[in-house]
Design a protein around this motif. Sequence first.
Motif, mmCIF file in Angstrom:
data_model
loop_
_atom_site.group_PDB
_atom_site.id
_atom_site.type_symbol
_atom_site.label_atom_id
_atom_site.label_comp_id
_atom_site.label_asym_id
_atom_site.label_seq_id
_atom_site.Cartn_x
_atom_site.Cartn_y
_atom_site.Cartn_z
ATOM 1 N N ARG A 402 0.831 -1.210 0.000
ATOM 2 C CA ARG A 402 0.000 0.000 0.000
ATOM 3 C C ARG A 402 0.867 1.263 0.000
ATOM 4 O O ARG A 402 0.489 2.276 -0.588
ATOM 5 C CB ARG A 402 -0.942 -0.021 1.205
ATOM 6 C CG ARG A 402 -2.050 -1.073 1.091
ATOM 7 C CD ARG A 402 -3.185 -0.801 2.048
ATOM 8 N NE ARG A 402 -2.756 -0.892 3.435
ATOM 9 C CZ ARG A 402 -2.767 -2.011 4.149
ATOM 10 N NH1 ARG A 402 -3.170 -3.147 3.600
ATOM 11 N NH2 ARG A 402 -2.371 -2.005 5.416
ATOM 12 N N ARG A 403 2.025 1.201 0.633
ATOM 13 C CA ARG A 403 2.967 2.332 0.576
ATOM 14 C C ARG A 403 3.439 2.575 -0.868
ATOM 15 O O ARG A 403 3.582 3.710 -1.303
ATOM 16 C CB ARG A 403 4.174 2.061 1.469
ATOM 17 C CG ARG A 403 3.926 2.279 2.960
ATOM 18 C CD ARG A 403 3.841 3.766 3.300
ATOM 19 N NE ARG A 403 3.785 3.985 4.726
ATOM 20 C CZ ARG A 403 4.837 4.290 5.472
ATOM 21 N NH1 ARG A 403 6.033 4.400 4.909
ATOM 22 N NH2 ARG A 403 4.710 4.494 6.760
ATOM 23 N N TYR A 404 3.677 1.500 -1.570
ATOM 24 C CA TYR A 404 4.105 1.642 -2.966
ATOM 25 C C TYR A 404 3.008 2.286 -3.806
ATOM 26 O O TYR A 404 3.295 3.080 -4.718
ATOM 27 C CB TYR A 404 4.501 0.281 -3.543
ATOM 28 C CG TYR A 404 5.965 -0.049 -3.368
ATOM 29 C CD1 TYR A 404 6.919 0.520 -4.196
ATOM 30 C CD2 TYR A 404 6.381 -0.922 -2.377
ATOM 31 C CE1 TYR A 404 8.266 0.226 -4.044
ATOM 32 C CE2 TYR A 404 7.728 -1.231 -2.207
ATOM 33 C CZ TYR A 404 8.672 -0.649 -3.043
ATOM 34 O OH TYR A 404 10.012 -0.931 -2.883
ATOM 35 N N LEU A 405 1.753 1.948 -3.558
ATOM 36 C CA LEU A 405 0.658 2.573 -4.290
ATOM 37 C C LEU A 405 0.599 4.065 -4.004
ATOM 38 O O LEU A 405 0.373 4.872 -4.914
ATOM 39 C CB LEU A 405 -0.667 1.899 -3.925
ATOM 40 C CG LEU A 405 -0.819 0.436 -4.341
ATOM 41 C CD1 LEU A 405 -2.190 -0.088 -3.924
ATOM 42 C CD2 LEU A 405 -0.613 0.261 -5.843
ATOM 43 N N ARG A 406 0.796 4.439 -2.732
ATOM 44 C CA ARG A 406 0.824 5.868 -2.393
ATOM 45 C C ARG A 406 2.017 6.555 -3.040
ATOM 46 O O ARG A 406 1.923 7.690 -3.502
ATOM 47 C CB ARG A 406 0.866 6.017 -0.873
ATOM 48 C CG ARG A 406 -0.450 5.674 -0.184
ATOM 49 C CD ARG A 406 -0.259 5.502 1.312
ATOM 50 N NE ARG A 406 0.359 6.665 1.938
ATOM 51 C CZ ARG A 406 0.857 6.666 3.182
ATOM 52 N NH1 ARG A 406 0.817 5.560 3.908
ATOM 53 N NH2 ARG A 406 1.376 7.769 3.679
ATOM 54 N N PHE A 407 3.146 5.851 -3.061
ATOM 55 C CA PHE A 407 4.332 6.413 -3.722
ATOM 56 C C PHE A 407 4.069 6.662 -5.203
ATOM 57 O O PHE A 407 4.422 7.718 -5.737
ATOM 58 C CB PHE A 407 5.521 5.465 -3.556
ATOM 59 C CG PHE A 407 6.603 5.696 -4.575
ATOM 60 C CD1 PHE A 407 7.491 6.752 -4.442
ATOM 61 C CD2 PHE A 407 6.718 4.873 -5.693
ATOM 62 C CE1 PHE A 407 8.476 6.987 -5.398
ATOM 63 C CE2 PHE A 407 7.699 5.092 -6.645
ATOM 64 C CZ PHE A 407 8.587 6.156 -6.493
ATOM 65 N N ALA A 408 3.454 5.688 -5.911
ATOM 66 C CA ALA A 408 3.207 5.843 -7.345
ATOM 67 C C ALA A 408 2.325 7.053 -7.628
ATOM 68 O O ALA A 408 2.588 7.828 -8.567
ATOM 69 C CB ALA A 408 2.566 4.582 -7.909
ATOM 70 N N ASP A 409 1.280 7.231 -6.826
ATOM 71 C CA ASP A 409 0.399 8.390 -7.016
ATOM 72 C C ASP A 409 1.151 9.696 -6.784
ATOM 73 O O ASP A 409 1.022 10.650 -7.550
ATOM 74 C CB ASP A 409 -0.797 8.301 -6.061
ATOM 75 C CG ASP A 409 -1.727 7.157 -6.400
ATOM 76 O OD1 ASP A 409 -1.706 6.712 -7.568
ATOM 77 O OD2 ASP A 409 -2.471 6.691 -5.509
#
Length: 467
Positions: A402-409
């Motif tokens: 989920r951190r990676y998803l926030r990072f991508a955004d």
Amino acid sequence: MLTPVVSYTTVREVKGPLIVIEKTRGVSYGEVGEVIGPDGEPRRVQVIEVGTDYAVAQVLGGTLGLPAKGSTVRFYGKTLKIPVSEQLIGRILDGKGQPRDHMPLPPPEDFRDVNGEPLNPYSREYPEEPIETGISAIDGLYTLVRGQKLPIFSGTGLPHNLMAAQVVRQATVRGSEEEFAVVFVGVGIKTEEALFFMDEFRKTGALRRAVAVLNLASDPVAERILAPRVGLTIGEYLAWQLGYHVLVVITDMTNYCEGLRELSSGRGELPGRRGYPGYMYTDLATIYERAGRARGRRGSVTQFPILTMPHDDITHPIPDLTGYITEGQLVLSRAMWGKGIYPPFDVIMSLSRLAKDAIGEGKTREDHKDVANTLIAAYSKALEIRNLATLVGERNLGWRERRYLRFADAFEQRFIKQGYYERRSFEETLDIGWDVLSILPEDELTNARPQITQKFYRRHIFESVQL
């Protein structure tokens, strides 16, 4: 005034922009001359094919009202040269190097062959100095290097024209701002596109350090082949003789290749892949290879060509051959543009082969390589997790995913996305990079050196914890 060496009245055929002359002797490839029809109007011509007793020349202008019978062709025994001068900076020319701004040409300081003079490979210097474009996606990840040729692969409807205007307005070499010049070449562009560029350059003051060479879609196709060479000839004079760092922006190379195909078809040549001539690779190389740095010369020529990929097909002959010749490519993404992200870079498909040697301590900043490598690696992993989330749902992912998803955004919205009139320095770009990287746990930043991570990551972690 050139004196004709020989004249011919043996024009066999006028076919589009081409004329075929029979019973020629001693006519050379690239030689220039003029054809005069019954109306007495001279039209400049350039030889593009020679045989034992014939020559084919392209007319650098319209052939309307030019019959084969009654026309006379005169050759001068010289190649095409154009007048060059430092006072061309700030001027608008057509594809033949003639004024388009209704002002007389400045007094020539020299006459240069439009085909250029190739740099001796021994005298070439390896490109190692960055150009700051002010666009984070370029400066931070795929840095443009002085002397490099780095094209943009775009698609119909994507904002490559906006990017071209922004680069012309913002690009600079640090410490050499007073010696930096831009040559903008529009190849086969529409009238409204030409008006956009000129209004933009005048409004922002970019024209004060730029030379604009504009070939419109309504201009003769032979002029389309000439326009990039005219722009590069002016750029080479500014670089090699006057010591300028010159950035040559060319849009759109697809129009150039379409013109090349049209001329090839008119000459009856056997077509190659998708109808383009088999020598298109060589022809493109005569343009792209006119970039570089030379030992003992202060100036440099950097190329930033733009091409639109037909049907967004990166395997099309135009981007395919361009990718072989140039040192990387910046690819624009229709999906990113659909999200409202400008500039819409496809980070994974883009590449700059020389960037690694032009960044780091003493050039940009000590952490530049670490930031670029880590951002690309983390974003690549984040895209895989995005695909996984569409299958299993975000709730079923672990906290790291989920951190990676926030990072991508955050990476797309804060690092890639920026305003059309927003100019970022190298330092600002790298700071934003650390801001978005600090969303991830420190032990995930394996592409950065530990000492660099400790110095920069901890400085931004508390600023980004609320994302």
